[in-house]
Motif scaffolding. Structure first.
Motif, short mmCIF file in Angstrom:
data_model
loop_
_atom_site.label_atom_id
_atom_site.label_comp_id
_atom_site.label_asym_id
_atom_site.label_seq_id
_atom_site.Cartn_x
_atom_site.Cartn_y
_atom_site.Cartn_z
N ILE A 78 -37.04 21.28 14.02
CA ILE A 78 -37.49 21.36 15.42
C ILE A 78 -38.86 20.72 15.56
O ILE A 78 -39.14 20.01 16.54
CB ILE A 78 -37.50 22.83 15.89
N GLN A 79 -39.75 20.97 14.57
CA GLN A 79 -41.07 20.37 14.61
C GLN A 79 -40.99 18.85 14.51
O GLN A 79 -41.75 18.13 15.18
CB GLN A 79 -41.92 20.93 13.47
N LYS A 80 -40.06 18.34 13.71
CA LYS A 80 -39.91 16.89 13.57
C LYS A 80 -39.41 16.25 14.86
O LYS A 80 -39.70 15.08 15.13
CB LYS A 80 -38.95 16.57 12.42
N VAL A 81 -38.65 17.02 15.64
CA VAL A 81 -38.11 16.47 16.88
C VAL A 81 -39.09 16.63 18.03
O VAL A 81 -39.41 15.67 18.74
CB VAL A 81 -36.76 17.13 17.22
N PHE A 82 -39.59 17.85 18.21
CA PHE A 82 -40.37 18.17 19.42
C PHE A 82 -41.88 18.21 19.17
O PHE A 82 -42.64 18.33 20.13
CB PHE A 82 -39.93 19.53 19.98
N GLY A 83 -42.32 18.16 17.92
CA GLY A 83 -43.74 18.25 17.63
C GLY A 83 -44.52 17.03 18.09
O GLY A 83 -43.95 16.01 18.50
N GLU A 84 -45.83 17.13 18.00
CA GLU A 84 -46.68 16.02 18.39
C GLU A 84 -46.42 14.82 17.48
O GLU A 84 -46.46 14.92 16.26
CB GLU A 84 -48.15 16.44 18.30
N GLY A 85 -46.11 13.70 18.07
CA GLY A 85 -45.75 12.52 17.30
C GLY A 85 -44.35 12.58 16.73
O GLY A 85 -43.99 11.79 15.84
N GLY A 86 -43.51 13.51 17.27
CA GLY A 86 -42.14 13.67 16.78
C GLY A 86 -41.21 12.59 17.30
O GLY A 86 -41.62 11.63 17.97
N ASN A 87 -39.92 12.80 16.99
CA ASN A 87 -38.92 11.78 17.33
C ASN A 87 -38.82 11.54 18.84
O ASN A 87 -38.64 10.39 19.27
CB ASN A 87 -37.55 12.18 16.79
N LEU A 88 -38.88 12.60 19.63
CA LEU A 88 -38.76 12.43 21.07
C LEU A 88 -39.93 11.61 21.63
O LEU A 88 -39.73 10.75 22.49
CB LEU A 88 -38.71 13.80 21.77
N LYS A 89 -41.13 11.88 21.14
CA LYS A 89 -42.28 11.10 21.59
C LYS A 89 -42.13 9.63 21.19
O LYS A 89 -42.41 8.71 21.98
CB LYS A 89 -43.55 11.68 20.96
N GLN A 90 -41.64 9.38 19.97
CA GLN A 90 -41.44 8.01 19.53
C GLN A 90 -40.36 7.31 20.35
O GLN A 90 -40.50 6.13 20.70
CB GLN A 90 -41.05 8.01 18.04
N LEU A 91 -39.28 8.06 20.67
CA LEU A 91 -38.22 7.47 21.48
C LEU A 91 -38.72 7.15 22.88
O LEU A 91 -38.38 6.10 23.45
CB LEU A 91 -37.02 8.42 21.54
N PHE A 92 -39.52 8.03 23.45
CA PHE A 92 -40.08 7.78 24.77
C PHE A 92 -40.96 6.54 24.77
O PHE A 92 -40.92 5.71 25.69
CB PHE A 92 -40.87 9.00 25.24
N ASP A 93 -41.77 6.39 23.73
CA ASP A 93 -42.61 5.20 23.61
C ASP A 93 -41.77 3.93 23.50
O ASP A 93 -42.13 2.88 24.07
CB ASP A 93 -43.52 5.32 22.38
N LEU A 94 -40.63 4.03 22.79
CA LEU A 94 -39.73 2.88 22.67
C LEU A 94 -39.16 2.51 24.03
O LEU A 94 -39.08 1.32 24.39
CB LEU A 94 -38.61 3.21 21.69
#
Length: 335
Positions: A78-94
């Motif tokens: 969950i931390q890897k997905v929703f944490g600061e600098g996680g996957n969701l943040k990276q996907l949003f930046d993409l």
């Protein structure tokens, strides 16, 4: 009376609902295919990126960690997905880096939607013309004949109607989004639904006379936009209340179709809803103009007072004068 006559007209002409059903099914398939042509290439490109694949893998691990003790604790994933600098943040930046492409995708989907609404309106105008023939002369007109005969008027009507309705819908969705963001959820849902019904009722009251004016009285679009006298303007409140009740009933009917039949009944409730509104548009117009019309072969609806109390008493006075004249003539004959 208006709703009752509209409902009886709906039942008398319910075969048109099946035409609308077939048309809606075809147009849904075509619309989905065209929108997919815009959306799928961009989605496939995003899905092929490592960050998207890692996001999918972590979502899978969150689920598996709940049922299997061999993996890390779900908090780790969950931390890897929703944490600061996680996957969701990276996907949003993409996605932000692809904003130009996504804007064109959205514009393409909006264009497909507007074209669909334009063609939808041509079909609804054709159904309205067929309904008008039945109301005026109890004549059954074929769909192809009505479509070809009214193509010019229907196109002019659709060219104005579709942008007006689109602006109504965009404004409504924008206000609803703002309320859902800044108000408590229950209050936002209540106000959003109330706003949707109010806006749709106003839209139908404003645009409702256009189609029957063009199909019944053969008016040009510019003439159909105007009320001719004060008696017609006084009908606005009655039309608004009728449309408000109808919109609520349509929402309830379609929600029940989703909940109790898993969406299967939508095959009937959706085209029935459109046909009922077309019937109400014509019943309102005929009533506003004081015109007679067939409800069934045995029943003809009349409205000599145009729904106006002042005109009603004038009508009563005229009838009394005619009765007196007939009585005088009969008395002279008897002498």
């Amino acid at each position: 009376m208006r709703f009752g006559n509209s409902f009886r007209l709906l039942m008398e002409n319910y075969k048109h609902a099946f035409k609308l059903l077939l048309y809606n099914l075809i147009m849904t398939v075509v619309t989905v295919a065209l929108c997919s042509a815009f959306v799928l290439p961009e989605l496939m490109e995003i899905a092929s990126e490592p960050v998207a694949q890692e996001l999918g893998e972590n979502f899978k691990n969150i689920f598996l960690s709940l049922v299997s003790p061999k993996l890390e604790e779900p908090v780790y994933y969950i931390q890897k997905v929703f944490g600061e600098g996680g996957n969701l943040k990276q996907l949003f930046d993409l996605i932000i880096t692809m904003r130009i492409e996504l804007i064109f995708v959205c514009l393409g989907c909006v264009l497909v939607y507007l074209i669909k609404r334009f063609v939808d309106t041509l079909v609804y105008f054709t159904i309205g013309s067929m309904l008008n023939d039945k109301m005026a002369t109890y004549t059954d007109t074929s769909f192809s004949t009505a479509f070809v005969a009214n193509l010019g008027k229907a196109s002019a009507y659709a060219a104005l109607y579709v942008p007006v309705v689109f602006l109504f819908d965009v404004a409504t969705l924008t206000i609803c989004f703002i309320m859902l963001r800044y108000l408590p959820l229950l209050a936002a849902l209540f106000l959003s639904m109330t706003l949707v019904v109010a806006v749709q009722s106003l839209k139908l009251t404003f645009t409702g006379p256009w189609m029957p004016a063009m199909t019944s009285d053969n008016k040009r679009l510019g003439e159909a936009l105007r009320y001719n006298d004060k008696r017609e303007k006084r009908q606005v409140s009655k039309m608004l209340s009728l449309y408000a009740v109808t919109v609520y009933l349509i929402i309830i009917l379609n929600v029940m179709a989703v909940l109790f039949t898993f969406g299967s009944a939508l095959l009937l409730t959706v085209p029935t809803s459109y046909l009922l509104l077309i019937c109400e548009q014509h019943v309102n117009y005929y009533t506003m103009k004081g015109k007679k019309y067939f409800i069934t072969y045995e029943k003809i609806a009349t409205n000599p007072d145009h729904g106006d109390s002042e005109h009603f008493f004038e009508y009563i006075e005229e009838m009394e004068k005619e009765a007196e004249e007939i009585a005088v003539v009969n008395e002279e004959k008897s002498e």
